[in-house]
Design a protein around this motif. Structure first.
Motif, PDB file in Angstrom:
ATOM      1  N   LEU A  47      -5.357 -15.314  -8.785  1.00 15.39           N
ATOM      2  CA  LEU A  47      -4.581 -14.346  -8.011  1.00 15.39           C
ATOM      3  C   LEU A  47      -3.137 -14.791  -7.847  1.00 15.39           C
ATOM      4  O   LEU A  47      -2.208 -13.974  -7.876  1.00 15.39           O
ATOM      5  CB  LEU A  47      -5.233 -14.134  -6.641  1.00 15.39           C
ATOM      6  CG  LEU A  47      -6.485 -13.254  -6.630  1.00 15.39           C
ATOM      7  CD1 LEU A  47      -7.213 -13.373  -5.300  1.00 15.39           C
ATOM      8  CD2 LEU A  47      -6.128 -11.797  -6.909  1.00 15.39           C
ATOM      9  N   ALA A  51       0.022 -12.678  -9.111  1.00 19.99           N
ATOM     10  CA  ALA A  51       1.102 -12.288  -8.203  1.00 19.99           C
ATOM     11  C   ALA A  51       2.460 -12.585  -8.820  1.00 19.99           C
ATOM     12  O   ALA A  51       3.413 -11.794  -8.682  1.00 19.99           O
ATOM     13  CB  ALA A  51       0.950 -13.010  -6.870  1.00 19.99           C
ATOM     14  N   TYR A  98      -8.252   0.608   2.142  1.00 22.96           N
ATOM     15  CA  TYR A  98      -8.182  -0.745   2.694  1.00 22.96           C
ATOM     16  C   TYR A  98      -9.593  -1.270   2.921  1.00 22.96           C
ATOM     17  O   TYR A  98     -10.058  -1.383   4.055  1.00 22.96           O
ATOM     18  CB  TYR A  98      -7.424  -0.750   4.017  1.00 22.96           C
ATOM     19  CG  TYR A  98      -5.936  -0.549   3.937  1.00 22.96           C
ATOM     20  CD1 TYR A  98      -5.099  -1.575   3.526  1.00 22.96           C
ATOM     21  CD2 TYR A  98      -5.372   0.676   4.280  1.00 22.96           C
ATOM     22  CE1 TYR A  98      -3.726  -1.383   3.460  1.00 22.96           C
ATOM     23  CE2 TYR A  98      -4.002   0.873   4.219  1.00 22.96           C
ATOM     24  CZ  TYR A  98      -3.185  -0.156   3.809  1.00 22.96           C
ATOM     25  OH  TYR A  98      -1.823   0.038   3.749  1.00 22.96           O
ATOM     26  N   LEU A 246      -7.638  -9.319   0.616  1.00 22.60           N
ATOM     27  CA  LEU A 246      -6.944  -8.343  -0.216  1.00 22.60           C
ATOM     28  C   LEU A 246      -6.950  -6.962   0.422  1.00 22.60           C
ATOM     29  O   LEU A 246      -6.068  -6.143   0.161  1.00 22.60           O
ATOM     30  CB  LEU A 246      -7.601  -8.258  -1.602  1.00 22.60           C
ATOM     31  CG  LEU A 246      -7.454  -9.482  -2.501  1.00 22.60           C
ATOM     32  CD1 LEU A 246      -8.321  -9.327  -3.743  1.00 22.60           C
ATOM     33  CD2 LEU A 246      -5.995  -9.681  -2.900  1.00 22.60           C
ATOM     34  N   LEU A 248      -8.868  -4.326  -0.140  1.00 20.66           N
ATOM     35  CA  LEU A 248      -8.810  -3.338  -1.206  1.00 20.66           C
ATOM     36  C   LEU A 248     -10.214  -2.882  -1.569  1.00 20.66           C
ATOM     37  O   LEU A 248     -11.073  -3.687  -1.936  1.00 20.66           O
ATOM     38  CB  LEU A 248      -8.119  -3.920  -2.442  1.00 20.66           C
ATOM     39  CG  LEU A 248      -7.904  -2.952  -3.607  1.00 20.66           C
ATOM     40  CD1 LEU A 248      -7.087  -1.741  -3.163  1.00 20.66           C
ATOM     41  CD2 LEU A 248      -7.197  -3.668  -4.756  1.00 20.66           C
ATOM     42  N   THR A 271      -1.349  -0.859   0.260  1.00 29.30           N
ATOM     43  CA  THR A 271      -0.751  -2.091  -0.249  1.00 29.30           C
ATOM     44  C   THR A 271      -0.428  -2.024  -1.744  1.00 29.30           C
ATOM     45  O   THR A 271      -1.078  -2.674  -2.552  1.00 29.30           O
ATOM     46  CB  THR A 271      -1.682  -3.291   0.029  1.00 29.30           C
ATOM     47  OG1 THR A 271      -2.983  -3.022  -0.557  1.00 29.30           O
ATOM     48  CG2 THR A 271      -1.854  -3.518   1.503  1.00 29.30           C
ATOM     49  N   THR A 274      -0.418  -5.284  -3.534  1.00 29.20           N
ATOM     50  CA  THR A 274      -1.752  -5.833  -3.770  1.00 29.20           C
ATOM     51  C   THR A 274      -2.398  -5.169  -4.978  1.00 29.20           C
ATOM     52  O   THR A 274      -3.034  -5.831  -5.814  1.00 29.20           O
ATOM     53  CB  THR A 274      -2.644  -5.636  -2.531  1.00 29.20           C
ATOM     54  OG1 THR A 274      -2.082  -6.348  -1.435  1.00 29.20           O
ATOM     55  CG2 THR A 274      -4.045  -6.141  -2.788  1.00 29.20           C
TER      56      THR A 274
END
Length: 403
Positions: A47, A51, A98, A246, A248, A271, A274
């Protein structure tokens, strides 16, 4: 209403709050209470690299309201992934949320008015019960057996309500895979019958599949959605596989309901940055390998916890070993207060969740506890179960002396 990012239970006499391994008790306490993934298995390095890479090709787009290419990448990946559960959905059916928690909240806001009836499994996920209460719904918990929701009983109640001119439920909330808290799995024939009942009685099913990827035995089962996509809202999440931080998840809904959900969210993805990171990750990351690592770890921890419970508590409890998910659901054979046992366990250095929290009236008909095996290692699990057994012994001995 903002759905809480982790599970919280507040009771008049006890507060359990997950903030780490020693949550709510001493620093050496074992947290068998809340459904956290194993920290050491979260893909931190992957991750982190994703990013960094997310800002290189997309630049500032990833930081705008609508995000960059990651929004579509996650959507397309998820629509393809969900075909393994029989879900043939299109872009118009997909909403990024979310986590599954927000999916529950949005579905409730779109479908429910104060006074509407919601049926759930009994027991059921307490955060969902809180959401339905907040929307002013009238909640009824329906019986389960070892195979999950009793669909025969659902049909009986629907027929009786229709025959008497009574109110039908607007929504039935179901966790078909490794149900939270019981760990039970609804068989395919019950899934199909439930979907057909939703179609026949013009009601919605809210299918919460947070644990569907984490199956330790057997084959994947078709989703309820696959049998009646026009009457089901399906929810899943990356929280259990990539990390709950996250925030998500995915909602798959009939086009009309999906459009109403988008109106509530101002048609803005959650997000966007994200999504950019996860979208970049999913292009190259071995997600199936991650699932395999999680399953191997959790299968071993599940089996180890079951052995510990059997060794320490023996005939004092009954439980079934789930085919997947995070939890063991213990039913104590003696008439004791699960809430008192949770308090005593906390004093002995273990955090568990009393069963009453999972029932619509917060009154469990028998003494239940939920234990999570995903978060702690085997040494901690052994220590936690030993502490629970010591707490149980302390609780029941005074009762026996009185008798």
């Amino acid at each position: 209403m903002n759905v809480r990012n982790a599970e919280y239970v507040f009771n008049r006499n006890i507060a359990l709050k997950p903030v780490g391994r020693g949550a709510g008790a001493g620093k050496d306490s074992v947290n068998l209470s809340f459904g956290f993934p194993a920290t050491e298995l979260l893909p931190v390095e992957a991750l982190s690299q994703a990013a960094v890479e997310a800002l290189i090709p997309e630049g500032v787009n990833a930081l705008h309201y609508t995000g960059g290419g990651g929004v579509a990448q996650v959507r397309n990946w998820q629509l393809n992934r969900l075909r393994k559960f029989g879900i043939a959905a299109e872009e118009e059916n997909y909403i990024a949320v979310y986590g599954a928690g927000q999916g529950i909240e949005l579905a409730a806001r779109v479908l429910l008015n104060p006074g509407d009836i919601v049926w759930t499994e009994a027991p059921s996920f307490f955060n969902a019960l809180d959401v339905f209460r907040h929307e002013g719904a009238l909640i009824s918990g329906l019986p389960m057996d070892e195979q999950g929701l009793d669909v025969d009983r659902v049909e009986e109640l629907l027929r009786a309500a229709e025959a008497s001119g009574g109110s039908l439920p607007k929504l039935i909330y179901v966790i078909p895979n490794f149900q939270n808290p019981t760990g039970r799995t609804l068989p395919p024939d019950r899934r199909q019958r439930l979907a057909l009942l939703a179609r026949a009685y013009n009601l919605f099913i809210l299918e919460d599949d947070a644990y569907g990827e984490l199956r330790y035995e057997g084959e994947n089962l078709p989703s309820i959605y696959s049998f009646a996509p026009e009457r089901v809202i399906y929810l899943t999440t990356f929280s259990k596989t990539l990390g709950p931080g996250l925030r998500l998840g995915t909602a798959i809904a009939p086009a009309g309901a999906a459009e109403r959900i988008r109106v509530l969210t101002l048609n803005s993805p959650p997000t966007p940055f994200t999504l950019e990171i996860v979208g970049r990750l999913l292009q190259t990351y071995d997600y199936d390998g991650q699932i395999s690592r999680l399953k191997a770890c959790y299968r071993a921890r599940r089996d180890f916890m079951a052995e510990c419970v059997q060794a320490e508590l023996g005939e004092k409890v009954t439980f079934s070993v789930p085919e997947g998910g995070f939890f063991l659901w213990l039913s104590f054979t003696e008439d004791i207060s699960a809430l008192d046992l949770a308090r005593a366990g906390r004093e002995h250095g273990v955090l568990v969740v009393p069963g009453e929290q999972f029932f619509t009236d917060h009154l469990a008909p028998a003494p239940f506890l939920r234990l999570c095996f995903s978060y702690c290692n085997e040494q901690e699990i052994a220590r936690g179960v030993q502490a629970l057994a010591a707490a149980y012994k302390q609780l029941v001995q005074p009762q026996r002396r009185i008798i």
